[in-house]
Design a protein around this motif. Structure first.
Motif, PDB file in Angstrom:
ATOM      1  N   ARG A   1      -2.560  -4.689  -4.089  1.00 18.88           N
ATOM      2  CA  ARG A   1      -3.904  -4.171  -3.807  1.00 18.88           C
ATOM      3  C   ARG A   1      -3.837  -2.875  -3.007  1.00 18.88           C
ATOM      4  NH1 ARG A   1      -6.528  -9.049  -0.709  1.00 18.88           N
ATOM      5  NH2 ARG A   1      -4.475  -8.906   0.274  1.00 18.88           N
ATOM      6  N   VAL A   2      -4.593  -1.901  -3.424  1.00 22.61           N
ATOM      7  CA  VAL A   2      -4.690  -0.631  -2.713  1.00 22.61           C
ATOM      8  C   VAL A   2      -6.160  -0.247  -2.630  1.00 22.61           C
ATOM      9  CG1 VAL A   2      -2.400   0.185  -3.378  1.00 22.61           C
ATOM     10  CG2 VAL A   2      -4.360   0.670  -4.853  1.00 22.61           C
ATOM     11  N   VAL A   3      -6.440   0.750  -1.846  1.00 20.75           N
ATOM     12  CA  VAL A   3      -7.821   1.199  -1.687  1.00 20.75           C
ATOM     13  C   VAL A   3      -8.301   1.836  -2.997  1.00 20.75           C
ATOM     14  CG1 VAL A   3      -9.331   2.746  -0.414  1.00 20.75           C
ATOM     15  CG2 VAL A   3      -7.521   1.532   0.781  1.00 20.75           C
ATOM     16  N   GLU A   4      -9.475   1.424  -3.431  1.00 17.11           N
ATOM     17  CA  GLU A   4     -10.048   1.987  -4.656  1.00 17.11           C
ATOM     18  C   GLU A   4     -10.533   3.408  -4.391  1.00 17.11           C
ATOM     19  OE1 GLU A   4     -13.570   0.803  -7.877  1.00 17.11           O
ATOM     20  OE2 GLU A   4     -12.931  -0.601  -6.307  1.00 17.11           O
ATOM     21  N   ARG A   5     -10.301   4.279  -5.342  1.00 22.32           N
ATOM     22  CA  ARG A   5     -10.640   5.694  -5.150  1.00 22.32           C
ATOM     23  C   ARG A   5     -12.151   5.900  -5.117  1.00 22.32           C
ATOM     24  NH1 ARG A   5     -12.535   8.364  -9.647  1.00 22.32           N
ATOM     25  NH2 ARG A   5     -12.135  10.343  -8.577  1.00 22.32           N
ATOM     26  N   LYS A   6     -12.546   6.982  -4.461  1.00 25.87           N
ATOM     27  CA  LYS A   6     -13.946   7.364  -4.396  1.00 25.87           C
ATOM     28  C   LYS A   6     -14.391   7.937  -5.743  1.00 25.87           C
ATOM     29  CE  LYS A   6     -17.120  10.385  -1.909  1.00 25.87           C
ATOM     30  NZ  LYS A   6     -17.715  10.894  -3.158  1.00 25.87           N
ATOM     31  N   LYS A   7     -15.638   7.661  -6.099  1.00 21.84           N
ATOM     32  CA  LYS A   7     -16.187   8.170  -7.348  1.00 21.84           C
ATOM     33  C   LYS A   7     -17.158   9.327  -7.101  1.00 21.84           C
ATOM     34  CE  LYS A   7     -14.443   4.291  -8.998  1.00 21.84           C
ATOM     35  NZ  LYS A   7     -13.799   3.290  -8.124  1.00 21.84           N
TER      36      LYS A   7
ATOM     37  N   LYS B   1       0.849  -1.191   0.000  1.00 15.92           N
ATOM     38  CA  LYS B   1       0.000   0.000   0.000  1.00 15.92           C
ATOM     39  C   LYS B   1       0.894   1.253   0.000  1.00 15.92           C
ATOM     40  CE  LYS B   1      -2.708  -1.574   3.416  1.00 15.92           C
ATOM     41  NZ  LYS B   1      -3.858  -1.686   4.347  1.00 15.92           N
ATOM     42  N   ALA B   2       0.830   2.061   1.018  1.00 16.32           N
ATOM     43  CA  ALA B   2       1.649   3.279   1.044  1.00 16.32           C
ATOM     44  C   ALA B   2       2.897   3.120   1.899  1.00 16.32           C
ATOM     45  CB  ALA B   2       0.824   4.458   1.566  1.00 16.32           C
TER      46      ALA B   2
ATOM     47  N   LYS C   1     -18.782   6.123  -1.475  1.00 17.54           N
ATOM     48  CA  LYS C   1     -17.418   5.607  -1.412  1.00 17.54           C
ATOM     49  C   LYS C   1     -17.024   5.132  -2.799  1.00 17.54           C
ATOM     50  CE  LYS C   1     -17.701   2.570   1.932  1.00 17.54           C
ATOM     51  NZ  LYS C   1     -17.228   1.649   2.995  1.00 17.54           N
ATOM     52  N   ALA C   2     -16.145   4.144  -2.862  1.00 19.91           N
ATOM     53  CA  ALA C   2     -15.691   3.674  -4.160  1.00 19.91           C
ATOM     54  C   ALA C   2     -16.854   3.092  -4.978  1.00 19.91           C
ATOM     55  CB  ALA C   2     -14.598   2.633  -3.990  1.00 19.91           C
ATOM     56  N   ARG C   3     -17.712   2.347  -4.300  1.00 17.63           N
ATOM     57  CA  ARG C   3     -18.827   1.723  -5.017  1.00 17.63           C
ATOM     58  C   ARG C   3     -20.178   1.897  -4.330  1.00 17.63           C
ATOM     59  NH1 ARG C   3     -16.382  -3.788  -7.753  1.00 17.63           N
ATOM     60  NH2 ARG C   3     -14.388  -2.894  -8.342  1.00 17.63           N
ATOM     61  N   LYS C   4     -20.160   2.343  -3.082  1.00 16.54           N
ATOM     62  CA  LYS C   4     -21.413   2.505  -2.359  1.00 16.54           C
ATOM     63  C   LYS C   4     -22.163   3.713  -2.898  1.00 16.54           C
ATOM     64  CE  LYS C   4     -23.349   3.059   2.264  1.00 16.54           C
ATOM     65  NZ  LYS C   4     -23.069   3.200   3.706  1.00 16.54           N
TER      66      LYS C   4
END
Length: 205
Positions: free
Chosen positions: A184-190, A87-88, A195-198
């Motif tokens: 794997r990293v956190v998927e960006r918010k849209k 990750k980071a 959130k990313a998909r919510k």
């Protein structure tokens, strides 16, 4: 029928035990006092408990001096070194022959990872896989991310550093999946989503 106290007293005083006791009387000598205090005849019992706790680790300043003494020239000047990322988090790991001590950012691993048994066990997996958990001291410089990401980055760094010791370790480490970088990293918010998909609740009208 009531018996007066004076009659009981007189009857008790009239009793005589001398007629039933022989003239060769035996006298029993009992100690005047019975005490539980220590006596000079018996040795004193001393109970001592030895703690099984390992000796205290050196202070932070001592650890910093210890790392500098073990790594002359710093991390970059060492030969058995590996870099791990997750990750980071980025971890630069140096292995030195020792007793299995872990020093992370000039702090003991148990203190650095706040005593979390999962993270402490995770960073030892590459050494345990090869049976070297007490053969090498591990010195780490970690930055970025959180403690979870740093622990996984350290694991990858140790596995890569062990390849500098011998290429024969590649097969057992690869079988355990310790040489694969987890990308794997956190998927960006849209935009328009929470959130990313919510997504917010749909309303038809």
């Amino acid at each position: 029928m009531a018996v007066s106290l004076s009659s009981l007293t007189s009857s008790l005083s009239s009793l005589s035990f001398s007629s039933n006791i022989s003239h060769n009387s035996t006298t029993l000598f009992l100690p005047k006092t019975f005490s539980l205090s220590r006596s000079s005849k018996f040795p004193s019992l001393t109970v001592s408990a030895t703690s099984l706790t390992p000796p205290a680790e050196p202070e932070i300043d001592d650890l910093e001096a210890y790392v500098k003494s073990r790594l002359p020239g710093g991390f970059a000047a060492q030969t058995i070194i590996g870099t791990g990322r997750r990750k980071a988090a980025i971890a630069r790991v140096v292995l030195k022959e020792g007793t299995g001590k872990f020093v992370i950012n000039y702090r003991d691993a148990t203190e650095y990872f706040q005593g979390n048994p999962l993270w402490l066990q995770y960073i030892k997996v590459p050494l345990v896989t090869l049976g070297y958990e007490t053969s090498y001291d591990v010195f780490v410089r970690a930055q970025g991310g959180g403690l979870s990401g740093q622990s996984q980055a350290i694991t990858l760094g140790i596995a890569r550093a062990l390849l500098k010791v011998s290429e024969e370790y590649r097969v057992p480490l690869r079988q355990k999946g310790l040489l694969t970088r987890d990308s794997r990293v956190v998927e960006r918010k849209k935009v328009g989503l929470k959130k990313a998909r919510k997504a917010p609740q749909y309303s038809k009208r």
